[in-house]
Design an enzyme around this catalytic site. Sequence first.
Site, mmCIF file in Angstrom:
data_model
loop_
_atom_site.group_PDB
_atom_site.id
_atom_site.type_symbol
_atom_site.label_atom_id
_atom_site.label_comp_id
_atom_site.label_asym_id
_atom_site.label_seq_id
_atom_site.Cartn_x
_atom_site.Cartn_y
_atom_site.Cartn_z
ATOM 1 N N SER A 283 0.841 -1.196 0.000
ATOM 2 C CA SER A 283 0.000 0.000 0.000
ATOM 3 C C SER A 283 0.873 1.242 0.000
ATOM 4 C CB SER A 283 -0.913 0.014 1.224
ATOM 5 O OG SER A 283 -0.170 0.274 2.412
ATOM 6 N N ASP A 284 0.400 2.307 -0.619
ATOM 7 C CA ASP A 284 1.046 3.597 -0.421
ATOM 8 C C ASP A 284 0.957 3.914 1.080
ATOM 9 O OD1 ASP A 284 2.300 6.008 -0.904
ATOM 10 O OD2 ASP A 284 1.046 6.505 -2.622
#
Length: 872
Positions: A368-369
Site C-alpha cells: 500500500s502507499d
Amino acid sequence: QLSHHPPRLHHVYWRHAANVLEPRPSPLMPRAPSATLIFLILTSAAALHSRLDPCLGEFTRCPDSGVCTMSSHWCGAKSGCKRGQYLCPSDSRTCVDSAADYAKCPGIKGTHLDWTLGTEARLDFLVAHTSLSAQIGQLHNTAPELLELGVPEYQWLNDDQHGVARTPARATVFPNGVGLGATFSHATLRAVGAVVGREARGLHNGFLASDPRRRQMTCNGCGLTLYAPNLNLVRDPRWGRAQEVYGEDPTHMGELVVEFVRGAQNNTAGRTDADGYLQAGTCCKHVAVYNTEGHAGGPSRMSLNVDVNARDLWETYLPAFQACVVRARSSHAMCSYNSLNGVPTCGSRGLLTAVLRETWRWDGFVVSDYDAWANIALAHHYNATLRAGAAQGLNAGIDQEGGSALAISTLPAAIRDGLTTPAAVARAFRNLFRLRIRLGMLDPPTHVSYNALRYNATELASNRRHLAVAREAALELMTLLENKGGALPLDAKVGRLAVVGPQANVSGVLFGNYAGSANKGNWGLSLEAALRERLGGGTVTAARGLDAIGAPESRDGFRAAAAAAASADATVVVLGLAFDQYCHGDDDGLGDHCEREGNDRRIIELPLGQQRMVAALRAATAGPLVCLLVHGGAIAIDNATRAACDAVLDAWYPGIEGGAAVAATLFGDVSPAGRTPVTFYRATADLPPLSDTGMYPNASSGSRGATYRFFEGAPLYPFGHGLSYTTFAYSSLSLDAASHSACDAVGVTVTVTNTGSVASDEVVQVYLKQPDATVPAPRVRLGAFERIKRLAPGASIAVKLSVPPEARAVVHGGEATGEAVFAASAGVTLEKGRLEIFVGGGQPDFFKGRLAATTSIVDTKRASACAAQQDT
C-alpha cells in the site's frame, strides 16, 4: 569508510549489470560477452571478495567478536564462533570458516534455506514453520527478524525513483521522470535502470557492513526493493507529481517502464539473470488512475473517488501497468490513495486480484502507499472499523502495509471476528518471501554474484561510468522548443554571458523531487556554475532578477538583471517552476508556481513575475535571449514572452549532470533531440476540470479531451515535438505486408537522412489512425518510436520499427462502469479495417516531413486470444 570491490571487479560487474541483456547497445557501454562467461568471472570474484571481507551477502560482522551472522542477537560471546567465521543461520551452534563453506551448515536441506529446492517448496516450509503472529509481523515495510529461522530483519522502503535518494551516500542523481521521458530512448532508460539497481545493491551491501547491529532498519534507500518507477500518466499538467512520470502516452510510458524495470532488476521477459537472481526489485506504482493531489479546488487524494468507464481504464490507464507486470515482470506493485469507482484501490479485489493476478497472471506482491491500507476505513470510510478495513485490504490482495502498522495490527482481531482468514495472511507472507528468495537473500552468499558489489558513502560521487550515464540522459532530454533565426547554438565567440533567474545558482533545483539528500546538499554544478566553467576565460554576470521563482515583481525593477543583459553578448534567463523546499515567494500564496506531492497547481501559466522579467531583459538587449525552462509539469507560455525569447530550450529537471548538459547544448557541443513527452497547452482554459478523469471530449463537463490523443484544440507545443541544430529527411517508407491479421505486429521500415551539417540524434515516431473503428478510439496515437544515436551529416540509416497489436486495441463495452470495468478486459479488441500509419519526427498533424502508408487488418479478435496465441 567501508571497503569496496577491486577496480577490475568494478569494470566487469558494470558490464554484467547493465549490458548482458541489452538488445539496443548504448555507445557508452561496450557489447557484452556471454552471460555464462560473466557468471564464471563473477563467481570467482565473489569468492575473492569473501576473502577480502569475510562477511558477504546478508551477513554482517559483529563489532565485538568479528563473527559473521544474520542477527546481532548472536553477537558477543553467544555464538562461540571465532573472528571471521560464519554462524550458520540454520543452526545457531555451528560455525563455518568462510562464506564458501556455507553449504556445510547443518539443517539446511529441505528448508527455506535450501537453494536446491524450488521456490514454492521453500515457501511451503516457511509457512509451515511460522506462527500466525509472526506472519502478520512480516506484512509491514519494516519487517522484523525471524530469529529461529535465521531470517534477518529487512527494511522494504526505498524511494529510489531516479537514483538512490535518501541515504548519506552520494548516489547518482538521474533526471526526474519527465526528463527521462523526453529522451524517448529505450537504451538510455535501460542503462539508467541498471545503474540505479546496481547502486541500490552495492549500497545495501555497504550499509549493512557499516551498521551491523541495526542493519539500517531506519534507512529509506538502504535496501534492494525500490519504490520505482512511477507510471501514472499525466492526464492534466496541473498534477503536482507530473515531474515524476515519463509522460502522458501509454505506449511511450510502457516502453520506457519496461526498459527501466529490466535494467534495475537485470531480468528479461520475466526471467531472472544468469545467476538466477534479481539485482533489485522494482515497483509498478500507483495502481491505479492516480493523477490528482488535491488542494487546488478539489478533494485530497487521500479521500478522492475517481469514476472511470471501462474504455478509459483499459485504453489509457492500465496498459502501462500491464507492460510493467506482464512484459517486465516487476517484482511488486503499489496501490494508490484514491478510490476507483467507489472502492479504495487498496481494497479493490477487482483491481488487485482479478486484474493483476488472474488476468495478468502476476505473482509479485502488492504494497500500500503510505497508510493507504488503513485509509480504507480512516479516510474513505469504506468500512466502519479499522479492523474491517484491514480485512478488506488483505482479502482484496494487499500483501504489505507501507507506512505505519495501523492496519496489520488489527488483523488478529479481524481473524477472530471472521472478517478474514489465516490463509489470506499466509498468501501475503508467501508473496513477500518469494521476492526475498529471488533476490538471493536466503541463499549461500557466494552463489549470488551481486554480493561482490559494495559501495561506501562517498565513492559514487566520482564514479565516472555512472556519471556518464547520467550525462547521456541529461544531454538526450534537452528539448529545443523554439529557435528563431538559428539563435542557438550560441556563437563560440561569445565572451560575455548574462545568466538571470532566482534559481540559476541553485544546483538542487535541477534534480526534481525524490532526490532527497542531493536536494538538501545541493550537489553538483548549478546552471550558473556550469556556464562559467564552459565559458572558460569569458565573463559570466549573474543576476537574480526576482527574489523567488514565484515572486510577482522585482525589488529593483529588474535594473540589475537588465544591466547584466545590456552588457552581455548573450543572455540566458532561467524560467519555470519549483518543487518542495524551493517553493516560496508565490504571488498569491497558493503555490501556482509550485509542483509537489500533495499539491496541484490551479493554473499552468508562466508566473507573472517571470513574464515581466523576460520583458525587461528583452527591452535591455538586442543580443540573443535564450529562455531556459526548468520544470516538470507543462507550462503555458504567453505570446509576449514567446515573442521576446529568441530560443526556448527545455531542460526539465535534468539531474546531477544537468548543468553541464545545458551548457554543452547551448554552445553546440551536442545537438538537442529531446521530445516533449507531454502536451503543452496554450492556457488553463484549454483544460477540463481537474476532477474530470475522462479522456474523451465531453460537452456536459466542458472537456475538449485530455492529452494529445483526445484533445480537440491547438496545443502550444504538441506531444513528440522537438527541434534540432540540423535537419532530417524521411524517405522509402515500407510496411512488411499489405495486410495483417488481428494478432500481427506491423513492421515499419523508413530511411532517415541527416540533411544538415551537424551530427545529431533523431527520434523516429510512428503514429496510428483507425478510420474504420466501430467504437470510440483515440483520434491519433503513438504506435512505436526509436531514438537514432549520432547520425553524421549526410548519412542515412534504415530504421526498423514494430507496431505491436495492443497499440491499436479498442474497447468493446467500454461504457461499463463500477465493478464491471475490471471484467471489461474481455472487451479489449483488435478490430479489422484500415490502419493508417504515419512516420516522421513528430505527430502527423504537426511534422511537415512525415510519410504515410496504410495496411488492412483483415479480421477481428479479442486481445486475450492474441495473448494466449503468443504464449503458445
